[in-house]
Motif scaffolding. Structure first.
Motif, PDB file in Angstrom:
ATOM      1  N   GLY A  56       0.787  -1.224   0.230  1.00 43.75           N
ATOM      2  CA  GLY A  56      -0.057  -0.032   0.083  1.00 43.75           C
ATOM      3  C   GLY A  56       0.926   1.239   0.015  1.00 43.75           C
ATOM      4  O   GLY A  56       0.654   2.290  -0.815  1.00 43.75           O
ATOM      5  N   ALA A  57       1.900   1.355   0.791  1.00 46.07           N
ATOM      6  CA  ALA A  57       2.931   2.382   0.854  1.00 46.07           C
ATOM      7  C   ALA A  57       3.490   2.671  -0.279  1.00 46.07           C
ATOM      8  O   ALA A  57       3.608   3.558  -0.780  1.00 46.07           O
ATOM      9  CB  ALA A  57       3.729   2.156   1.973  1.00 46.07           C
ATOM     10  N   MET A  58       4.020   1.512  -1.172  1.00 41.42           N
ATOM     11  CA  MET A  58       4.612   1.875  -2.432  1.00 41.42           C
ATOM     12  C   MET A  58       3.864   2.152  -3.490  1.00 41.42           C
ATOM     13  O   MET A  58       4.299   3.062  -4.299  1.00 41.42           O
ATOM     14  CB  MET A  58       5.454   0.345  -2.561  1.00 41.42           C
ATOM     15  CG  MET A  58       6.508   0.046  -1.774  1.00 41.42           C
ATOM     16  SD  MET A  58       7.211  -1.567  -2.360  1.00 41.42           S
ATOM     17  CE  MET A  58       8.628  -1.907  -1.129  1.00 41.42           C
ATOM     18  N   VAL A  59       2.503   1.788  -3.593  1.00 38.95           N
ATOM     19  CA  VAL A  59       1.609   2.107  -4.485  1.00 38.95           C
ATOM     20  C   VAL A  59       1.421   3.633  -4.323  1.00 38.95           C
ATOM     21  O   VAL A  59       1.389   4.343  -5.243  1.00 38.95           O
ATOM     22  CB  VAL A  59       0.251   1.163  -4.348  1.00 38.95           C
ATOM     23  CG1 VAL A  59      -0.907   1.842  -5.341  1.00 38.95           C
ATOM     24  CG2 VAL A  59       0.678  -0.060  -4.874  1.00 38.95           C
ATOM     25  N   ALA A  60       1.083   3.975  -3.138  1.00 40.48           N
ATOM     26  CA  ALA A  60       0.623   5.201  -2.718  1.00 40.48           C
ATOM     27  C   ALA A  60       1.903   6.406  -3.057  1.00 40.48           C
ATOM     28  O   ALA A  60       1.911   7.101  -3.909  1.00 40.48           O
ATOM     29  CB  ALA A  60       0.506   5.335  -1.211  1.00 40.48           C
ATOM     30  N   VAL A  61       3.053   5.822  -2.746  1.00 39.11           N
ATOM     31  CA  VAL A  61       4.332   6.602  -3.131  1.00 39.11           C
ATOM     32  C   VAL A  61       4.493   6.845  -4.430  1.00 39.11           C
ATOM     33  O   VAL A  61       4.907   7.787  -5.141  1.00 39.11           O
ATOM     34  CB  VAL A  61       5.629   6.130  -2.443  1.00 39.11           C
ATOM     35  CG1 VAL A  61       6.969   6.668  -3.022  1.00 39.11           C
ATOM     36  CG2 VAL A  61       5.538   6.236  -1.136  1.00 39.11           C
ATOM     37  N   SER A  62       4.414   5.561  -5.127  1.00 43.68           N
ATOM     38  CA  SER A  62       4.535   5.570  -6.960  1.00 43.68           C
ATOM     39  C   SER A  62       3.544   6.543  -7.337  1.00 43.68           C
ATOM     40  O   SER A  62       3.844   7.157  -8.440  1.00 43.68           O
ATOM     41  CB  SER A  62       4.086   4.212  -7.264  1.00 43.68           C
ATOM     42  OG  SER A  62       5.260   3.344  -6.944  1.00 43.68           O
TER      43      SER A  62
END
Length: 585
Positions: free
Chosen positions: A145-151
């Motif tokens: 979730g964090a990586m998707v949001a950051v991307s």
């Protein structure tokens, strides 16, 4: 998330495996961020008519490499995380089994076997899932979730990302509420399953009694009622569980609606390209799994928490019978002496034994008789410390049994209980239970002393005959004599026969007692019996009534006194003569 704190001791023990697993899980999540970005680049290249075979080939190779990395990372993290959770299940099973072996009879009097089995199966599997799937969903939902949001923020648009995530607070509140509901209902469902499990175990063990009394239909109706209760409680769990996915899908739909609505406006106004909107949409699709994983996480951890609480509660129960401080680590030998002021069972007030004093020289035989419920079995079980007497003492060779290591005490005693339990194994293995290394010659010798050898040879497979569960394929007398052979194979200094000749005829009883007298020179024997012929040869006979000694002496002395013992002996002799006369008429 309390379950993860409860299992912290195990996570520290397996920290390197979990750490490696988490690192590779995060690598797998990181690699999965690449495809949406590549698709957006290619879409923009197509729109601008700049896509060439070399550019497309380069991106295809990059995606293929990412696939290989993702495959390898996935294999490693599954080995590390799921492998550790399986080891946790094994550890908990070992702890439970070890705990069960230490517990005293009072523990089993208060708890049902089916319930203990449910703890050892369903509850452990739920905890295993929490340590495996739970860790996976926790780390994956957060990192993914964090990586998707950051991307989405760095590679596409931070404005559109904030707009798309507006419904998230509602999701957090809803899943927290559902998790609390799930925990309560799952605990009740597990308890209902324990009761059903116990009912099945009890009915299978007592199937002969059920059939003898014609209660098959009544038991089937009762089982159907309990089974329906299990179904009802599990449906309640399923209803709570079913709330997660629709809520998450609804939230995701709202996120898509906001993204496409505002994203289209951004594209029209030129603040975002069509390829970036495509990438953003794909990233949003990848956000579905973390959301679903988050809901699944609450499901798994609440099940695991409820089950771990049940297991932990069981493990915290202390055994009643334990070694005291500074005990002797040797097998006790010598004369036996009892000095019991009184014995009161836990949670009871009336003494079951009172004023029991006697001594028995090494090699002598004690007979204990009396009416049913007079305290005969309790008296003998004190010797092997199934119960502890706080108001009195028992000594072997001048040493208190409470000052001897428990394992060494029981090594000195061979015990044949009223409930002659046999395992689902061969007859030879049942006899050699206490001495697995015993030779077949030793096994046969013990069987001959117990007068069961000839019966065994009549079976098709002889000593290799496999008996059914609890010895169901054998007669009561055969089970008793195999139990006696098992105790005799130990060649103990003290042999206890607790009404262990009740299922054999008088001639077989006489043969067994004669063999014991001839082959147990200088070894002590304690016998309780309802049939007085089993103790008439004893050096000392005690007659108990309501936990007190009302008569004592040898057979001749008690017959001369002409009280309860003499009256009962004459009655039993008369009954025996009548039975023999009837047999010959």
């Amino acid at each position: 998330m309390r379950i993860f704190l409860d299992l912290w001791w195990f996570f520290k023990q397996e920290k390197w495996k979990y750490l490696i697993g988490i690192i590779f899980l995060m690598c797998s999540s990181l690699v999965s961020m690449l495809p949406p970005y590549v698709v957006g680049v290619i879409v923009d290249a197509i729109r601008d008519r700049q896509l060439t075979p070399s550019i497309l080939g380069k991106w295809v190779i990059i995606l293929a490499a990412a696939g290989v990395v993702s495959y390898t990372a996935g294999f490693i993290w599954r080995q590390m995380i799921f492998g550790s959770s399986v080891r946790l299940a094994r550890l908990l099973r070992d702890r439970l089994f070890h705990h069960f072996t230490k517990m005293s009879p009072s523990f089993y009097h208060k708890r049902r076997i089916g319930d203990l089995m449910a703890h050892s199966t369903n509850d452990i599997l739920a905890v295993q899932d929490a340590a495996g799937e739970g860790i996976l969903t926790l780390i994956d939902s957060i990192t993914m979730g964090a990586m998707v949001a950051v991307s989405m923020i760095t590679l596409v648009s931070w404005k559109l990302t904030l707009i798309a995530l507006i419904p998230m607070p509602f999701l957090a509140w809803a899943t927290s509420y559902y998790a609390s509901l799930l925990h309560q209902r799952f605990h009740k469902a597990q308890a209902a399953f324990s009761e059903l499990n116990d009912k099945v175990q009890e009915n299978i063990a007592g199937v002969r009694v059920i059939k003898a009394f014609g209660q098959e239909q009544a038991q089937k109706d009762l089982f159907r009622k309990q089974s329906a209760d299990v179904v009802t409680k599990n449906i309640a769990v399923a209803k709570a569980d079913a709330l997660f996915d629709p809520t998450i899908i609804f939230i995701v739909g709202m996120c898509y609606l906001l993204s496409l609505s505002f994203g289209a406006v951004f594209v029209v106004h030129g603040s975002m390209t069509l390829g970036e909107l495509t990438s953003f949409t794909l990233y949003l699709g990848q956000l579905i799994w973390p959301m679903l994983a988050f809901g699944l996480l609450f499901n798994i951890v609440e099940r695991g928490r409820a089950s771990y609480n049940r297991i932990d509660k069981l493990l915290k129960i202390k055994p009643d019978i334990v070694d005291r401080k500074e005990v002797l680590d040797r097998v006790p030998r010598g004369h036996v002496s009892f000095n019991i002021q009184q014995l009161v069972y836990p949670e009871h007030t009336i003494p079951v034994l009172k004023d029991i004093q006697f001594s028995l020289a090494q090699g002598q035989t004690l007979g204990v008789v009396g009416k049913t419920g007079s305290g005969k079995t309790t008296l003998l079980k004190l010797m092997i410390r199934e119960f502890d007497c706080e108001d009195g003492d028992i000594q072997i060779g001048g040493v208190s049994i409470y000052n001897v290591k428990l394992s060494k005490l029981r090594e000195a005693i061979g015990y044949v209980p009223q409930d002659h339990f046999l395992f689902s194994a061969t007859i030879a293995e049942n006899i050699a239970f206490a001495r697995p290394e015993a030779s077949i010659a030793d096994i046969e010798r013990a069987a001959k002393l117990a007068n069961i050898h000839d019966d065994i040879l009549e079976f098709k497979d002889g000593y290799q005959t496999v008996v059914g569960e609890r010895g169901v394929t054998l007669s009561g007398g055969q089970k008793q004599r195999i139990s006696i052979a098992r105790a005799l194979l130990m060649n103990p200094d003290i042999l206890i026969l607790d009404d262990s000749l009740s299922a054999v005829d008088a001639h077989t009883e006489e043969a067994i007692l004669r063999a014991l007298k001839a082959n147990r020179d200088n070894k002590t024997t304690l016998i309780s019996a309802h049939r007085l012929s089993a103790v008439q040869h004893a050096d000392l006979i005690l007659v108990l009534e309501e936990g007190r000694i009302i008569e004592r002496g040898t057979h001749d002395t008690l017959m001369a006194n002409d009280h309860w013992y003499a009256s009962m002996f004459r009655r039993q002799q008369l009954e025996s003569l009548v039975e023999e006369g009837g047999a010959y008429s």
